[in-house]
Design a protein around this motif. Structure first.
Motif, PDB file in Angstrom:
ATOM      1  N   PHE A 188      31.877  52.218  31.920  1.00  0.00           N
ATOM      2  CA  PHE A 188      32.818  53.320  32.129  1.00  0.00           C
ATOM      3  C   PHE A 188      33.749  52.962  33.283  1.00  0.00           C
ATOM      4  CE2 PHE A 188      28.878  55.392  30.556  1.00  0.00           C
ATOM      5  CZ  PHE A 188      29.364  55.839  29.336  1.00  0.00           C
ATOM      6  N   ASP A 189      35.036  53.152  33.073  1.00  0.00           N
ATOM      7  CA  ASP A 189      36.004  52.845  34.119  1.00  0.00           C
ATOM      8  C   ASP A 189      35.816  53.744  35.337  1.00  0.00           C
ATOM      9  OD1 ASP A 189      37.082  50.897  32.527  1.00  0.00           O
ATOM     10  OD2 ASP A 189      38.670  52.194  31.721  1.00  0.00           O
ATOM     11  N   ALA A 190      35.448  55.001  35.103  1.00  0.00           N
ATOM     12  CA  ALA A 190      35.251  55.927  36.216  1.00  0.00           C
ATOM     13  C   ALA A 190      34.117  55.471  37.115  1.00  0.00           C
ATOM     14  CB  ALA A 190      34.969  57.332  35.683  1.00  0.00           C
ATOM     15  N   VAL A 191      33.058  54.938  36.510  1.00  0.00           N
ATOM     16  CA  VAL A 191      31.932  54.429  37.304  1.00  0.00           C
ATOM     17  C   VAL A 191      32.365  53.218  38.115  1.00  0.00           C
ATOM     18  CG1 VAL A 191      29.641  53.394  37.182  1.00  0.00           C
ATOM     19  CG2 VAL A 191      30.211  55.314  35.692  1.00  0.00           C
ATOM     20  N   GLU A 192      33.135  52.343  37.517  1.00  0.00           N
ATOM     21  CA  GLU A 192      33.608  51.150  38.227  1.00  0.00           C
ATOM     22  C   GLU A 192      34.480  51.532  39.424  1.00  0.00           C
ATOM     23  OE1 GLU A 192      36.281  47.129  37.342  1.00  0.00           O
ATOM     24  OE2 GLU A 192      35.663  48.458  35.694  1.00  0.00           O
ATOM     25  N   THR A 193      35.317  52.532  39.236  1.00  0.00           N
ATOM     26  CA  THR A 193      36.169  52.989  40.342  1.00  0.00           C
ATOM     27  C   THR A 193      35.344  53.638  41.440  1.00  0.00           C
ATOM     28  OG1 THR A 193      38.004  53.365  38.809  1.00  0.00           O
ATOM     29  CG2 THR A 193      38.112  54.462  40.956  1.00  0.00           C
ATOM     30  N   ALA A 194      34.381  54.458  41.052  1.00  0.00           N
ATOM     31  CA  ALA A 194      33.545  55.147  42.044  1.00  0.00           C
ATOM     32  C   ALA A 194      32.706  54.163  42.847  1.00  0.00           C
ATOM     33  CB  ALA A 194      32.647  56.165  41.346  1.00  0.00           C
TER      34      ALA A 194
ATOM     35  N   ARG B 176      33.415  51.386  44.002  1.00  0.00           N
ATOM     36  CA  ARG B 176      34.151  50.767  45.107  1.00  0.00           C
ATOM     37  C   ARG B 176      33.981  51.543  46.414  1.00  0.00           C
ATOM     38  NH1 ARG B 176      39.951  49.286  42.152  1.00  0.00           N
ATOM     39  NH2 ARG B 176      39.066  47.956  40.492  1.00  0.00           N
ATOM     40  N   TYR B 177      33.590  52.799  46.297  1.00  0.00           N
ATOM     41  CA  TYR B 177      33.440  53.640  47.486  1.00  0.00           C
ATOM     42  C   TYR B 177      31.974  53.827  47.880  1.00  0.00           C
ATOM     43  CZ  TYR B 177      38.326  54.638  46.586  1.00  0.00           C
ATOM     44  OH  TYR B 177      39.690  54.506  46.381  1.00  0.00           O
TER      45      TYR B 177
END
Length: 278
Positions: free
Chosen positions: A221-227, A229-230
């Protein structure tokens, strides 16, 4: 008729001694400076502190020497600072354990009762522990990083990884690595205060901070990949290199992210410290 004897030095009544001046309330007042000094004394008088810090430093230097002395050009695409500081992955665990011992260790030994009796407001004890430990961890890690970099350059001189401290971005990367390790260790310190258990806090740090993000990377999931990073470990990886690391946030954002994580965990620990019994 007899006369009364004349008083002499031996028979004259002694003058009453002046009463001792009473102690002023300020002599017993709990102040931030006194709490800080107390926590500084407790940290530096434990052999665990010295053993852990020296072990962490030795690991970083030893790995740095190994990487520098065995370099043959195969890792030319790896950032030079990242290359010589591979050992910080091991020192991070050492300092995280030390941070946990600073808080949860007092619950294991019972010393926390004396600490909170001396400081009834409780929260200054936690902030002082975090301030003292954070300052020591950053200073020690930064010096170790600088020494490791300079020593490794003896073998890297003349290669494509030859750099000097004065080169652009080098000191910033060394300091960023130290800041990342320090903030990660403060998260561990906060977990120790939250859980009040050395094994429990170590398990929580390893599972939630180090292992969980790696597990989540398997989710498509792209949202998981973005999250991700933080997350703390991923944000810390953006701080210790000269060039921008792929798939990470900017160094300034990474530093702010780590600071927010550390502050949030410490704030939660402070809230529970005020509510729970010792």
């Amino acid at each position: 008729m007899t006369t009364a004897p004349t008083p002499t030095a031996s028979t004259a009544p002694a003058e009453p001694a002046e009463p001792a001046a009473p102690r002023t309330p300020a002599a017993y007042r709990v102040t931030p400076a006194r709490v800080l000094r107390s926590e500084w004394h407790k940290l530096w008088t434990l052999r665990t502190t010295w053993i852990t810090l020296l072990t962490a430093s030795a690991l970083v230097v030893a790995v740095g020497i190994t990487m520098g002395s065995t370099y043959d050009g195969d890792d030319s695409d790896v950032d030079t600072v990242v290359f010589v500081l591979f050992g910080t992955q091991l020192s991070q665990i050492c300092l995280a354990v030390l941070g946990i011992l600073v808080t949860a260790g007092e619950y294991a030994t019972g010393l926390v009762r004396a600490s909170l009796t001396a400081v009834p407001r409780r929260v200054p004890v936690l902030w002082s522990k975090a301030a003292v430990f954070g300052a020591v961890a950053f200073a020690f890690t930064f010096v170790t990083n600088v020494v490791t970099f300079l020593v490794a350059q003896f073998w890297l001189d003349g290669t494509d990884k030859e750099l000097a401290l004065t080169d652009s971005g080098v000191l910033g990367a060394l300091a960023g690595s130290a800041a990342g390790i320090t903030l990660m260790s403060l998260i561990a310190l906060g977990l120790g205060a939250l859980l009040r258990s050395v094994p429990g806090a170590i398990g929580a740090f390893v599972a939630c901070v180090l292992v969980l993000p790696e597990v989540l990377t398997t989710l498509p999931f792209d949202a998981v990949e973005t999250a991700l990073r933080y997350f703390p470990a991923q944000a810390a990886s953006s701080l210790g290199s000269i060039a921008r690391v792929d798939d990470t946030v900017a160094p300034g954002v990474g530093l702010l992210t780590l600071a927010v994580w550390a502050a949030a965990v410490l704030a939660a620990a402070a809230a529970l410290l005020k509510r729970r019994d010792v």
